[in-house]
Design an enzyme around this catalytic site. Structure first.
Site, mmCIF file in Angstrom:
data_model
loop_
_atom_site.group_PDB
_atom_site.id
_atom_site.type_symbol
_atom_site.label_atom_id
_atom_site.label_comp_id
_atom_site.label_asym_id
_atom_site.label_seq_id
_atom_site.Cartn_x
_atom_site.Cartn_y
_atom_site.Cartn_z
ATOM 1 N N LYS A 481 0.842 -1.201 0.000
ATOM 2 C CA LYS A 481 0.000 0.000 0.000
ATOM 3 C C LYS A 481 0.882 1.257 0.000
ATOM 4 O O LYS A 481 2.057 1.189 0.389
ATOM 5 C CB LYS A 481 -0.914 -0.021 1.221
ATOM 6 C CG LYS A 481 -0.142 -0.094 2.528
ATOM 7 C CD LYS A 481 -1.020 -0.507 3.695
ATOM 8 C CE LYS A 481 -0.215 -0.516 4.968
ATOM 9 N NZ LYS A 481 -0.896 -1.172 6.074
ATOM 10 N N ARG A 579 -10.908 0.011 14.130
ATOM 11 C CA ARG A 579 -10.740 0.742 12.882
ATOM 12 C C ARG A 579 -11.775 0.209 11.895
ATOM 13 O O ARG A 579 -12.772 0.853 11.641
ATOM 14 C CB ARG A 579 -9.308 0.550 12.373
ATOM 15 C CG ARG A 579 -8.963 1.396 11.179
ATOM 16 C CD ARG A 579 -7.462 1.398 10.882
ATOM 17 N NE ARG A 579 -6.997 0.153 10.269
ATOM 18 C CZ ARG A 579 -5.753 -0.031 9.808
ATOM 19 N NH1 ARG A 579 -4.860 0.939 9.908
ATOM 20 N NH2 ARG A 579 -5.398 -1.175 9.262
ATOM 21 N N TYR A 706 14.571 31.581 6.242
ATOM 22 C CA TYR A 706 13.438 32.439 6.593
ATOM 23 C C TYR A 706 13.389 32.745 8.085
ATOM 24 O O TYR A 706 13.799 31.925 8.897
ATOM 25 C CB TYR A 706 12.128 31.734 6.220
ATOM 26 C CG TYR A 706 11.885 31.625 4.735
ATOM 27 C CD1 TYR A 706 11.776 32.761 3.935
ATOM 28 C CD2 TYR A 706 11.748 30.375 4.135
ATOM 29 C CE1 TYR A 706 11.546 32.652 2.566
ATOM 30 C CE2 TYR A 706 11.513 30.255 2.775
ATOM 31 C CZ TYR A 706 11.407 31.397 1.996
ATOM 32 O OH TYR A 706 11.187 31.288 0.654
ATOM 33 N N MET A 755 10.793 25.183 1.036
ATOM 34 C CA MET A 755 9.981 24.288 0.210
ATOM 35 C C MET A 755 10.854 23.326 -0.599
ATOM 36 O O MET A 755 10.578 22.136 -0.662
ATOM 37 C CB MET A 755 9.095 25.101 -0.739
ATOM 38 C CG MET A 755 8.101 24.242 -1.496
ATOM 39 S SD MET A 755 7.196 25.148 -2.749
ATOM 40 C CE MET A 755 6.124 26.171 -1.770
#
Ligand SMILES: *Cc1c(COP(=O)(O)O)cnc(C)c1O
Length: 812
Positions: A481, A579, A706, A755
């Protein structure tokens, strides 16, 4: 040239069936997926703990193979014109054949064993001795019970020296390898500690390895182990060493070793600085000294040694191409191996091969290249680029295969323009001297220099270690998965399919669809299917998990409308995870319902453990298992047919072996992360690497990134790395919390993670340069460590590497 009747005599078998027993056998097969020369191949149906070659006889027969060695009764009427040699053990028959073949040769055979460095020493000896000898050697690291037999089978009359590697993982295996190799010269690379392999003690391991050398005239290798064997020439600082080391001095990237041999002082120069490479180089040098080479020649040849990286690399190229880089060798066996690997990549793209001259083409190139052409044709290659004068002249291809020929690599590169290949799977395979890595560089896309390197051998090795913990009949569902925990989908699933896992598990139907579209044929369980995905489930033969009455009823109505019956499903039970799943209160109603339905067929009934890794929760885990067993018992008696039972994830396989039932669901461990325990020696499958774009030299008081929170306290060197939170490097790792691995040191992140970039403080890392590689996590810096810094779990980091990061796959 042996006929099938000759071979039948050798292995003591009586041929049955209607085949031609005078057929010449040139190739031995044990895997029906790698058939290139069906008419002259003999297929050995090998039975291992995990797979049974008899199941693949039909497939090999369909591909044209007509000769088989089997250990099970066969209905020969099903296979007209095929011969079967019936034996009690097919592996032993293969080995007996190899041993018999070996006995026809009297050339020197060098047998190499040890815990580490076997393949490197073998390849280096090949490079060092190549000028004088025509050498046959084990391809890649073919050193197993099967690999050695196939290597020995490659011996041909034109060879003047053989280099064979022997690897053993269990006591008792060396005897059979020794019978096949029968080395004249033994090389022992080194012996690691016993516990990493299946041995009781290092002593046992040593005597087992020594068994290979029983008939050898000399054994060469490092002290102390080599010195314990009869007829040795060892190297080391011990007084008994043949090549006695006096001092070792590093000079930049070179190492100078002062030594004495038979009272004469010599200096050996190895073009390496790491200890392991220097040791391997000394072992090789000792072999050459023993063979009578002068120290000058040895040093000249050592200087030209090339690093051995024989891994096949799979990567994305420009214009949608898939590249398989195997630019290390050109011989028929490794070509077959590479073509087989290409066949396993279900890309759906046309297949292209870029090939150099073959080293073994020899005196009868026409005949030899006929075999190459047959291998290419059998692999469905549509386009060939031939580089070199021999291959260009002698390789004849069918008219419908596109053919381009160039004198040498330079001529090809001069002609090359980017549009030449588009949406193709390209195998780039050539001898070392052709330097095909330059072609690979030209065909690659290089946009973003951050890559997630996926080690497919590590994946297979980890899988093997977990399997060793299971009973032989326990099945494995590999959890793939979330892009196989970030590592990629089709590529990982192909390898798992190759290693015969029984099931794949995905979270959502889309993931299953993607696997099917890339040709994965294994049964796939989808954990979270809903009504919108029913069409896809049916179209792509996916098996949903049914976890509630609404989904059960909706799926049945759907099947009814489509007129489908007995669709395979899995039932999830709620035992404490809270779940998904049917609760204990619902179990009687569920049993009644399933009893009456013909639309579904239950493949398995399972539950999920909430805390299998945590010793403090072991009572709860046992409670979950008890609830599971009670609920499953009700379904068993209601359904009246067998289904698979399972509850274990990776941690439970190790910590709760009594909960194996019929199947285990293996996830994170397969990717090389052991949660809470340290029992196995897993290898990281994914390594995230990036590079340094620029260096800044700052004074105390200046700030980085930053919001200026990264304040430099002393004169510092700051490196800007090409990875940021958009790649999955979390902002939570900023301000010194996270560190990256650079030139063998940990360098802390300084300031805020941006980023697309992150700055690290490399003030205390010697020699850092622009362009240096940085490891973010993986081989050197375990993902567990990064997870700990970040206050999360490895799962989140692995699955969080964004899809813009290029995945590059490696396989030996
Ligand atoms: C993800 C998952 C697993 C695998 O768990 P690991 O801890 O990664 O081994 C097993 N079962 C289910 C239901 C899962 O969702």
């Amino acid at each position: 040239m042996y006929t099938l009747s000759n071979i039948a005599d050798v292995i003591g078998a009586r041929p049955i069936g209607g085949g031609d027993n005078s057929r010449v056998v040139a190739h031995l097969l044990h895997d029906s997926r790698g058939v290139s020369f069906p008419e002259s191949s003999l297929f050995f149906a090998l039975v291992t703990r995990r797979s049974d070659g008899h199941h693949y006889i039909g497939d090999a027969y369909r591909k044209g193979v007509r000769a088989f060695v089997v250990s099970e009764p066969i209905n020969v009427d099903e296979f007209p014109a095929a011969s079967f040699l019936q034996v009690t053990n097919s592996l032993h028959a293969l080995q007996a054949l190899a041993a018999w073949h070996r006995a026809h040769f009297s050339i020197p055979v060098i047998g190499i064993t040890g815990s580490n460095g076997k393949t490197i020493v073998k390849e280096w000896l090949f490079q060092l001795l190549e000028p004088e000898y025509r050498i046959v050697r084990s391809p890649r690291s073919y050193n197993s019970q099967i690999g050695v037999a196939l290597s020995v089978w490659m011996l041909r009359p034109e060879h003047t020296l053989a280099l064979f590697e022997a690897g053993i993982s269990e006591a008792g295996e060396m005897e059979r390898l020794a019978l096949m190799i029968r080395p004249d010269i033994g090389v022992l690379t080194n012996i690691g500690s016993a516990h990493d392999e299946g041995f009781v003690s290092t002593e046992q391991k040593r005597s087992e390895k020594g068994r290979l050398f029983e008939g050898a005239r000399v054994v060469i290798g490092p002290e102390p182990w080599t010195g314990l064997l009869p007829h040795h020439v060892s190297w080391g600082q011990e007084s008994g060493a043949g090549l006695r080391i006096e001092s070792i001095r590093r000079e930049g990237s070179e190492t100078r070793v002062a030594a004495s041999y038979r009272g004469v002082t010599v200096e050996i120069r190895a073009p390496f600085s790491d200890e392991a490479s220097v040791a391997n180089a000394l072992t090789c040098a000792t072999v050459l000294i023993y063979l009578g080479y002068s120290i000058d020649t040895i040093n000249n040849r050592l200087a030209a040694l090339q690093a051995v990286d024989m891994r096949l690399q799979l990567k994305r190229g420009a214009n949608g191409c898939t590249l398989i880089n195997d630019s290390y060798s050109a011989d028929l066996t490794s070509l077959q191996h590479a073509l087989h690997f290409m066949g396993g990549q279900q890309t759906g793209q046309p297949r292209t091969v870029i090939l150099s001259d073959f080293t073994e083409a020899g005196t009868q190139p026409e005949r030899f290249y006929t075999q190459v052409a047959a291998a290419l044709e059998a692999a469905g290659v549509r386009k060939c680029v031939l580089i070199g004068e021999g291959i260009g002249r002698h390789l004849v291809l069918p008219a419908d295969v596109q053919r381009f020929a160039y004198r040498d690599t330079d001529a090809f590169l001069a002609q090359y323009r980017p549009g030449l290949f588009r949406d193709e799977t390209i195998l780039i395979k050539g001898g070392r001297s052709f330097r095909f890595e330059r072609i690979v560089a030209a065909l690659e896309t290089r946009v973003h220099q951050t890559v997630l390197e996926i080690d497919l051998n590590a994946l297979a090795g980890n899988l093997k270690q977990y399997r060793a913990l299971l009973r032989p009949q326990t099945k494995v569902m590999a959890m793939v998965k979330a892009f196989s925990y970030g590592s990629g989908s089709a590529e990982i699933a192909s390898i798992l399919q190759y290693h015969h896992v029984d099931y794949l598990g995905v979270a959502y139907a889309d993931e299953g669809v993607a696997l099917r579209q890339s040709g994965i044929a294994l049964p796939i369980m989808v954990m979270n299917a809903d009504a919108s995905s029913f069409d896809a489930l049916i179209e792509y033969q996916l098996q949903p998990v049914i976890y509630s009455f609404p989904i059960l009823e909706a799926f049945e109505r759907y099947l009814q409308r489509e007129g489908l019956q007995s669709w395979p499903v899995h039932i999830e039970l709620e035992t404490g995870m809270n779940r998904l799943g049917f609760s204990a209160l619902e179990i009687d109603a569920l049993a009644r319902h399933l009893q009456g339905t013909g639309w579904l067929r239950v493949q398995s009934v399972f539950s999920h453990l909430a805390a299998s890794e945590d010793p403090a929760q072991d009572d709860f885990t046992r409670e979950q298992a008890a609830r599971y067993e009670a609920m499953t018992a009700k379904l068993k008696s209601a359904l009246g047919y067998r289904f698979l039972e399972h509850i274990s994830n990776s941690a439970a396989i190790i910590r709760h072996p009594q909960l194996q039932y019929d199947l285990v669901r293996l996830g994170i461990g397969m990717y090389g992360v052991e949660i809470e325990t340290k029992q196995l020696e897993l290898h990281a499958v994914a390594t995230l690497r990036s590079t340094i774009a620029q260096l800044k030299y700052l004074e105390a008081g200046e700030t980085v990134s930053y919001n200026r929170r990264g304040v430099v306290k002393e004169a510092s060197v700051i490196a800007t790395v090409r990875i940021g939170y958009a790649d999955g490097y979390s902002r939570r790792l900023g301000y010194g919390i996270g560190k990256m691995w650079v030139r063998g040191h940990l360098a802390p992140v300084i300031g805020t993670v941006c980023m697309d970039m992150t700055m690290i403080d490399v003030t205390h890392v010697p020699g850092v340069e622009v362009g240096d590689e940085v490891e973010v996590f993986g081989q050197e810096l375990p993902v567990q460590q990064v997870a700990e810094w970040m206050g999360t779990i490895p799962y989140e980091i692995m699955t969080g590497v964004s899809q813009r990061v290029k995945r590059v796959y490696f396989q030996e």
